[in-house]
Design a protein around this motif. Structure first.
Motif, PDB file in Angstrom:
ATOM      1  N   ALA A 252     -25.894 -44.424  17.997  1.00  0.00           N
ATOM      2  CA  ALA A 252     -27.355 -44.277  18.006  1.00  0.00           C
ATOM      3  C   ALA A 252     -27.753 -42.809  17.886  1.00  0.00           C
ATOM      4  CB  ALA A 252     -27.937 -44.885  19.280  1.00  0.00           C
ATOM      5  N   ARG A 253     -27.080 -41.932  18.639  1.00  0.00           N
ATOM      6  CA  ARG A 253     -27.379 -40.495  18.539  1.00  0.00           C
ATOM      7  C   ARG A 253     -27.048 -39.964  17.149  1.00  0.00           C
ATOM      8  NH1 ARG A 253     -25.140 -40.497  23.845  1.00  0.00           N
ATOM      9  NH2 ARG A 253     -23.135 -39.780  23.004  1.00  0.00           N
ATOM     10  N   THR A 254     -25.972 -40.470  16.572  1.00  0.00           N
ATOM     11  CA  THR A 254     -25.599 -40.046  15.218  1.00  0.00           C
ATOM     12  C   THR A 254     -26.633 -40.519  14.203  1.00  0.00           C
ATOM     13  OG1 THR A 254     -23.259 -40.191  15.845  1.00  0.00           O
ATOM     14  CG2 THR A 254     -23.767 -40.082  13.503  1.00  0.00           C
ATOM     15  N   THR A 255     -27.143 -41.708  14.391  1.00  0.00           N
ATOM     16  CA  THR A 255     -28.194 -42.225  13.499  1.00  0.00           C
ATOM     17  C   THR A 255     -29.430 -41.351  13.561  1.00  0.00           C
ATOM     18  OG1 THR A 255     -27.393 -44.496  13.786  1.00  0.00           O
ATOM     19  CG2 THR A 255     -29.637 -44.223  12.967  1.00  0.00           C
ATOM     20  N   ALA A 256     -29.829 -40.948  14.773  1.00  0.00           N
ATOM     21  CA  ALA A 256     -30.986 -40.064  14.923  1.00  0.00           C
ATOM     22  C   ALA A 256     -30.745 -38.731  14.231  1.00  0.00           C
ATOM     23  CB  ALA A 256     -31.284 -39.861  16.406  1.00  0.00           C
ATOM     24  N   GLN A 257     -29.519 -38.214  14.352  1.00  0.00           N
ATOM     25  CA  GLN A 257     -29.189 -36.952  13.687  1.00  0.00           C
ATOM     26  C   GLN A 257     -29.278 -37.091  12.172  1.00  0.00           C
ATOM     27  OE1 GLN A 257     -25.144 -35.677  14.195  1.00  0.00           O
ATOM     28  NE2 GLN A 257     -25.568 -33.542  13.615  1.00  0.00           N
ATOM     29  N   LEU A 258     -28.822 -38.222  11.644  1.00  0.00           N
ATOM     30  CA  LEU A 258     -28.897 -38.448  10.201  1.00  0.00           C
ATOM     31  C   LEU A 258     -30.345 -38.597   9.740  1.00  0.00           C
ATOM     32  CD1 LEU A 258     -25.860 -40.853   9.696  1.00  0.00           C
ATOM     33  CD2 LEU A 258     -26.108 -38.527   8.784  1.00  0.00           C
ATOM     34  N   CYS A 259     -31.207 -39.192  10.582  1.00  0.00           N
ATOM     35  CA  CYS A 259     -32.637 -39.257  10.248  1.00  0.00           C
ATOM     36  C   CYS A 259     -33.214 -37.847  10.113  1.00  0.00           C
ATOM     37  CB  CYS A 259     -33.392 -40.036  11.314  1.00  0.00           C
ATOM     38  SG  CYS A 259     -33.089 -41.820  11.318  1.00  0.00           S
ATOM     39  N   MET A 260     -32.774 -36.945  10.997  1.00  0.00           N
ATOM     40  CA  MET A 260     -33.238 -35.561  10.915  1.00  0.00           C
ATOM     41  C   MET A 260     -32.777 -34.911   9.614  1.00  0.00           C
ATOM     42  SD  MET A 260     -32.359 -32.303  13.352  1.00  0.00           S
ATOM     43  CE  MET A 260     -30.716 -32.204  12.627  1.00  0.00           C
ATOM     44  N   PHE A 261     -31.503 -35.087   9.272  1.00  0.00           N
ATOM     45  CA  PHE A 261     -31.007 -34.522   8.024  1.00  0.00           C
ATOM     46  C   PHE A 261     -31.765 -35.086   6.823  1.00  0.00           C
ATOM     47  CE2 PHE A 261     -26.739 -33.574  10.162  1.00  0.00           C
ATOM     48  CZ  PHE A 261     -27.010 -32.227  10.240  1.00  0.00           C
ATOM     49  N   SER A 262     -32.078 -36.370   6.874  1.00  0.00           N
ATOM     50  CA  SER A 262     -32.828 -36.997   5.784  1.00  0.00           C
ATOM     51  C   SER A 262     -34.197 -36.350   5.625  1.00  0.00           C
ATOM     52  CB  SER A 262     -32.970 -38.498   6.052  1.00  0.00           C
ATOM     53  OG  SER A 262     -33.855 -39.096   5.136  1.00  0.00           O
ATOM     54  N   ARG A 263     -34.858 -36.086   6.765  1.00  0.00           N
ATOM     55  CA  ARG A 263     -36.176 -35.436   6.714  1.00  0.00           C
ATOM     56  C   ARG A 263     -36.069 -34.017   6.185  1.00  0.00           C
ATOM     57  NH1 ARG A 263     -40.092 -33.595   5.546  1.00  0.00           N
ATOM     58  NH2 ARG A 263     -42.059 -33.330   6.668  1.00  0.00           N
ATOM     59  N   LEU A 264     -35.034 -33.298   6.582  1.00  0.00           N
ATOM     60  CA  LEU A 264     -34.860 -31.917   6.123  1.00  0.00           C
ATOM     61  C   LEU A 264     -34.578 -31.851   4.627  1.00  0.00           C
ATOM     62  CD1 LEU A 264     -34.774 -31.402   9.156  1.00  0.00           C
ATOM     63  CD2 LEU A 264     -32.815 -29.899   8.809  1.00  0.00           C
ATOM     64  N   LEU A 265     -33.989 -32.915   4.095  1.00  0.00           N
ATOM     65  CA  LEU A 265     -33.595 -32.915   2.686  1.00  0.00           C
ATOM     66  C   LEU A 265     -34.680 -33.449   1.767  1.00  0.00           C
ATOM     67  CD1 LEU A 265     -29.921 -34.150   3.083  1.00  0.00           C
ATOM     68  CD2 LEU A 265     -30.645 -31.912   2.247  1.00  0.00           C
ATOM     69  N   GLU A 266     -35.864 -33.787   2.296  1.00  0.00           N
ATOM     70  CA  GLU A 266     -36.926 -34.328   1.440  1.00  0.00           C
ATOM     71  C   GLU A 266     -37.293 -33.312   0.363  1.00  0.00           C
ATOM     72  OE1 GLU A 266     -40.425 -35.656   3.361  1.00  0.00           O
ATOM     73  OE2 GLU A 266     -39.513 -37.459   4.161  1.00  0.00           O
TER      74      GLU A 266
END
Length: 693
Positions: free
Chosen positions: A679-693
């Protein structure tokens, strides 16, 4: 003696001193020519002379030397700045313009004919009296501030200034200081004279904000015309308890998904939103509020629910939470957190100039935003409407953007029509995100056509040269650490022409090159969408045939790969007779549907690069987890994604993807699997996804 201050005041400046009706009436009386006037100066032995305007109706207006228009004497006995005073200022501006040597032409018989110059053009041509070049309010001395304002006020302002300010500055013909740690914007309409400064604050606070704006301009690099200044910002306390609770709720969402969240999850999230807002974390609170809205849409089976938007919200919440915890000084905290002053405020009324209509197509909904600038305060706002798109199975053809823009805001007023007009508002509300909440009842909302004289728009919205925009965006943090305002990146760029218009078949977008007065260039990027075919076709035709007539481009500006880009929402063209026409890029001017060939283009799929395709797949997999939870996630999909990340060279991104893939594989082999790491890793990947927009 020339009164530079009176020559510098535009019609909008005069309207801010009185009201627009008074200015229009004074202008009409002057244009009708029924009243004659005589301009003279007092005769005494002093170096300074008072300016006197005597009218044929017996009214006499006297402008005392060394004093502002506020202290003008009018024989009519009217209280405040009367119509006669405004008319005298306009007459003086016209008198100076007609008396200039360049404004006289010699005829064949040796006589001179005065060239009549309209008062609205005086401010563009009078180089000898009121310079149109950028000037620096920082040159105003402290002695002048103390002379014009009370010393106690200046002392109090200095203390507030030393405690810390965050302000965005723009030098120009009418410099602007936009304070971000508090909601206040100061404008200087008259060069070198702080007494004419105006701000969107209480009158008693104007001297304090004016002094702080002057001091802030002194801190701006003399070589730059724009900049973000952060001074004396103390380290703010970190709300560890609230942020820990936010992490807990996000982890729960990533673990169970929207479909498996407990019944108390939205209630706990709602309580957290109030705590964040009460603690001054306005922008995280706004993101939490949007997350609550997504959950409500999901539970109500509303078509406006967007799993991809949920990924975006979670990612930005994690990014802002980390920035608030670190406080390393690289990004001013008021930009990340917001301020208590960022709240819903009442608008008593005013005149708003339409800047165009923006469209944000989604997978299940379409957002439309009509943008406006308040003529008096310069505040930019947006009227938003969200339209749920029909299920393709039940209704294969969705409404065009032109049909959606016909949505009625009030009786006889459509969303698209208001966006390209002037809006007279009796009252309303402005949210922290700069959304304008319109009043109920047609009597408080009136729409009038506009002539697109966008030279009168105020900075920082209005940008005369591309270099100003470059300087601004080079110093700003990325958008996921900036205020969550709908109007954050909206600007109106002044251009001399648009060239090299072309349709990019690969990316299905229109591209063109803009040129400004300094011969600098910037790119236009406008995507094709089959529902906006009419606007796209007309925009393409106008750029191809009348690119040299373009004068203003309104849209969302971004700084990409050291290149200034804008996605336009409207472009203003000027005809040979000086009349102007605006094209709404998403709707078109005429609104007529085009040929069937365009509908064939809508079926073309834009080929994506391997990187974009990878990021799209990542977002889809993340949205599936946030929808159904980790127990339903397919480990094989994430293993394939991990291999693709390694193949494409995503070193930092590959690690959490591989970790999530391994955790999902463990789930298959353990009876009591703990999803916390995944779950924590999923949240981290959501952050990376937002940064890569």
């Amino acid at each position: 003696m020339t009164r530079v201050d009176l020559l510098s005041l535009s019609s909008d400046d005069l309207a801010s001193l009185t009201n627009r009706g008074t200015v229009k009436r004074a202008q009409r009386e002057l244009d009708e020519g029924q009243l004659s006037y005589e301009i003279s100066e007092t005769e005494d032995n002093s170096a300074a002379h008072d300016l006197i305007v005597t009218w044929s109706d017996g009214t006499v207006c006297q402008f005392v030397s060394g004093q502002t228009i506020h202290e003008a004497n009018c024989s009519s006995g009217s209280i405040g700045i009367s119509r006669h005073v405004i008319r005298s200022v306009l007459a003086y501006q016209r008198h100076v313009a007609n008396a200039a040597p360049s404004d006289k032409e010699e005829t064949g018989n040796g006589e001179t004919d005065e060239v009549d110059i309209d008062v609205t053009t005086v401010h563009e041509d009078q180089n000898t009296t009121a310079s149109s070049s950028a000037w620096d309010p920082g040159q105003i001395s402290d002695e002048d501030l103390i002379q014009h304002f009370r010393k106690a006020t200046i002392t109090r302002a200095r203390k507030v200034f030393n405690d810390g300010v965050l302000v965005e500055l723009t030098r120009g013909e009418k410099p602007t200081a936009r304070f971000l740690h508090e909601s206040c914007t100061v404008r200087f309409p008259v060069p070198g004279d702080a007494r004419y400064a105006r701000a969107d604050c209480a009158a008693a606070m104007l001297p304090q904000w004016t002094a702080m704006a002057v001091w802030a301009f002194r801190e701006l690099d003399p070589k730059r015309n724009t900049g973000l200044i952060s001074l004396g910002q103390n380290e703010l306390p970190v709300p560890n308890e609230e942020l820990a609770r936010l992490d807990e709720l996000i982890t729960e969402l990533c673990s169970d998904g929207m479909s498996g969240c407990s019944a108390t999850w939205p209630q706990r999230l709602s309580r957290l939103e109030k705590q964040l807002r009460g603690g001054g974390l306005v922008w995280p609170a706004e993101l939490v509020l949007q997350l609550i809205h997504q959950h409500e849409c999901y539970t109500q089976k509303d078509a406006r629910f967007s799993p991809l938007e949920t990924v975006r919200l979670v990612g930005e919440l994690i990014a802002r939470s980390r920035s608030i915890r670190s406080q390393n000084g690289s990004v001013p905290q008021p930009l990340v957190r917001g301020n208590k002053s960022d709240r819903r405020t009442d608008i008593k009324g005013g005149r708003f100039v339409g800047l165009g209509l923006g469209v944000r197509p989604g997978r299940s909904q379409t957002k439309m935003l009509a943008y406006f600038q308040d003529v008096d305060t310069g505040t930019v706002v947006a009227v938003q409407r969200v339209f749920a798109d029909p299920d393709p199975k039940s209704q294969p053809t969705a409404k065009s953007f032109e049909e959606l823009a016909a949505h009625s805001l009030s009786r006889g007023v459509s969303l698209g029509g208001a966006a390209m007009s002037q809006m007279m508002l009796g009252s309303g509300k402005r949210t922290a995100t700069d959304e304008l909440i319109l009043p109920r009842g047609s009597g408080k909302l009136t729409i009038n056509p506009q002539t697109f004289q966008w030279e009168q728009l105020q900075p920082p919205l209005a940008i005369d040269h591309f270099q100003q925009a470059r300087e601004r965006f080079e110093r700003l943090p990325p958008d996921w650490l900036r205020p969550l305002r709908h109007t954050e990146n909206l600007h109106v760029l002044k251009v001399t022409r648009i060239s090299d218009s072309d349709f990019d078949v690969v990316h299905q977008q229109l591209t063109a090159t803009m040129h400004d007065a300094n011969s600098a260039t910037a790119r236009i990027i406008f995507p094709y969408h089959h529902r906006g075919d009419a606007g796209f076709t007309e925009l393409s035709n106008m750029l191809a045939t009348r690119g040299s007539d373009a004068r203003f481009v309104s849209g969302h500006v971004r700084w990409v790969h050291q290149q200034l880009e804008i996605e336009p929402i409207s472009i203003v063209f000027e005809s040979s007779d000086q009349s102007r026409q605006a094209v709404s890029t998403w709707l078109g001017g005429s609104g007529e549907l085009q040929t069937e060939a365009s509908s064939e283009d809508s079926e073309l799929a834009s080929p994506q690069s391997p990187i974009k395709e990878f990021l799209t797949t990542l977002n889809i997999h993340l949205s599936e987890i946030l929808l159904t939870g980790l127990n339903q996630a397919a480990s094989g999909d994430w293993q394939t994604l991990s291999e693709a990340a390694q193949r494409l060279g995503f070193v930092r991104l590959h690690q959490p993807i591989e970790r999530l893939s391994d955790e999902l594989c463990k789930r298959m082999n353990q009876v009591r699997w703990n999803p916390s790491v995944a779950a924590r890793t999923t949240a981290q990947l959501c952050m990376f996804s937002r940064l890569l927009e």
